[in-house]
Design an enzyme around this catalytic site. Sequence first.
Site, PDB file in Angstrom:
ATOM      1  N   HIS A  86      36.776  41.039  61.868  1.00  0.00           N
ATOM      2  CA  HIS A  86      37.836  41.028  60.867  1.00  0.00           C
ATOM      3  C   HIS A  86      38.622  42.325  60.966  1.00  0.00           C
ATOM      4  CE1 HIS A  86      39.937  40.139  57.126  1.00  0.00           C
ATOM      5  NE2 HIS A  86      39.853  41.434  56.901  1.00  0.00           N
ATOM      6  N   ASP A 165      37.897  34.115  45.017  1.00  0.00           N
ATOM      7  CA  ASP A 165      38.688  35.153  45.682  1.00  0.00           C
ATOM      8  C   ASP A 165      40.141  34.721  45.812  1.00  0.00           C
ATOM      9  OD1 ASP A 165      39.097  37.622  47.284  1.00  0.00           O
ATOM     10  OD2 ASP A 165      39.637  36.141  48.793  1.00  0.00           O
ATOM     11  N   ARG A 172      45.783  39.824  41.932  1.00  0.00           N
ATOM     12  CA  ARG A 172      45.870  41.244  42.334  1.00  0.00           C
ATOM     13  C   ARG A 172      47.226  41.545  42.947  1.00  0.00           C
ATOM     14  NH1 ARG A 172      41.365  41.563  46.386  1.00  0.00           N
ATOM     15  NH2 ARG A 172      42.129  43.661  46.750  1.00  0.00           N
ATOM     16  N   SER A 187      36.424  41.164  48.419  1.00  0.00           N
ATOM     17  CA  SER A 187      37.284  40.042  48.809  1.00  0.00           C
ATOM     18  C   SER A 187      37.048  39.670  50.274  1.00  0.00           C
ATOM     19  CB  SER A 187      38.747  40.444  48.569  1.00  0.00           C
ATOM     20  OG  SER A 187      39.632  39.559  49.185  1.00  0.00           O
ATOM     21  N   LYS A 191      34.342  36.254  51.851  1.00  0.00           N
ATOM     22  CA  LYS A 191      34.784  35.187  52.758  1.00  0.00           C
ATOM     23  C   LYS A 191      33.990  35.223  54.064  1.00  0.00           C
ATOM     24  CE  LYS A 191      38.873  36.695  51.895  1.00  0.00           C
ATOM     25  NZ  LYS A 191      40.231  37.101  51.582  1.00  0.00           N
TER      26      LYS A 191
HETATM   27  N1  URA Z   1      42.358  41.034  52.801  1.00  0.00           N
HETATM   28  C1  URA Z   1      41.606  40.298  51.965  1.00  0.00           C
HETATM   29  O1  URA Z   1      41.129  39.225  52.317  1.00  0.00           O
HETATM   30  N2  URA Z   1      41.380  40.775  50.728  1.00  0.00           N
HETATM   31  C2  URA Z   1      41.865  41.945  50.298  1.00  0.00           C
HETATM   32  O2  URA Z   1      41.612  42.324  49.191  1.00  0.00           O
HETATM   33  C3  URA Z   1      42.652  42.690  51.187  1.00  0.00           C
HETATM   34  C4  URA Z   1      42.887  42.213  52.441  1.00  0.00           C
END
Ligand code: URA
Length: 431
Positions: A86, A165, A172, A187, A191
């Site tokens: 990621h 999320d 947010r 967050s 995932k």
């Molecule tokens: N990417 C995400 O999935 N969540 C965040 O809070 C910031 C970047």
Amino acid sequence: MAELFAAVEIIAAKRDKHEISDPQIDWIIDAYTRGVVADEQMSALLMAILLNGMNSREISRWTDAMINSGERMEWSALDRPTVDKHSTGGVGDKITLPLAPLVAACGAAVPQLSGRGLGHTGGTLDKLESIPGWRASLSNEEMLSVLQTCGAVICAAGTGLAPADKKLYALRDVTATVEAIPLIASSIMSKKIAEGTGALVLDVKTGVGAFMSDPDRARELARTMVELGTRAGVKTLALVTAMDIPLGLTAGNALEVRESVEVLAGGGPSDVVELTVLLAREMLQAAGVKSDLDPADALKNGTAMDHWRRMISAQGGDPDAALPVAKESMEIVADSDGELIDMNAMKVGIAAWRLGAGRSRQGEKVQAGAGIEIHAKPGALVREGQVIFTLHTDEPDRFARAQEALEGALRISNTGQKVARLPLIVDRIEG
Ligand code: URA
């Protein structure tokens, strides 16, 4: 049924710098997902978290509560270990495209759930969608089938994965609470853990073009995410990498696909190749795969390209189709002779976005061919009038705003002046 807690008490506790308990966290995430806690209450709590932080127990529980809001995927039907990467996002960061098939070619399985871009950094799915026919949405069964036959799959996360999320992230975004490390870490990791990967390599970008421009904040984010992954039983490590100048020589969807294919063909810009190979080695090691084939060789001998072609075809794409090209282009030239000593990644990212490569609202369409080609990078000697950027868009009235964004993006010196640059790899953080 009576609710277990009152949201206002939890907000007040965080406002007054107290810890919130595990049952309070479980309840508020669940109640917000169910629509019992209102957006204005959750907004107040998010702002209190941004201002007063959370300790590691709170962050871990918050992450678990978001994972538990949806499904958890699992890949036990596969005959090889899974590993994912990621990136926190940057300008010209197309690394996922060559990396996923490369790691598959070396023996691991890569289940990569990706997102679309918002703001100045591009999204992997937007890039791949510039390939004619390619489809981002797959069912879980289709995802498994692509993984079994190609070793890698890149697709959109389904609505069942961490729905809390999705709702929180949208909130947010409009309440200036994206930038809190506990919220970013939970967050991203909710995932990735729900995705079911066995190992994870994080590429946390830092520098002017990154979300965490300060290297110390980027390190803190990296450490927080590594701790969350490790606690959840996912072998996790992070590289903190440079995003002070754009990565590679392109920013924009189809332009970045073209550059990724060059890397898979054994060429491509040296920074993209270096980071791709390094991340691939880290991923294979984290997955415990001892491959006879080194990633650098898999780029040279065509095996990574074979995996790319299979992966694109399996998702309906035509790997041989011509990529879209924008209708209009404009050149930006150097205004003096000298050494190019700086190129501001943020300004280049904003310009590419204004040309139509990115979106400013969720759901907006992006232009496949829009973006920027970079003809010289810092360190190069340039002549007045030499082309440094080619801007591409389908709508020529976008050029003026892109040019405005690029004002001051380049620094050219003929006095031997230097600008402190970040090394490509700033730090490595392991669990
Ligand atoms: N990417 C995400 O999935 N969540 C965040 O809070 C910031 C970047």
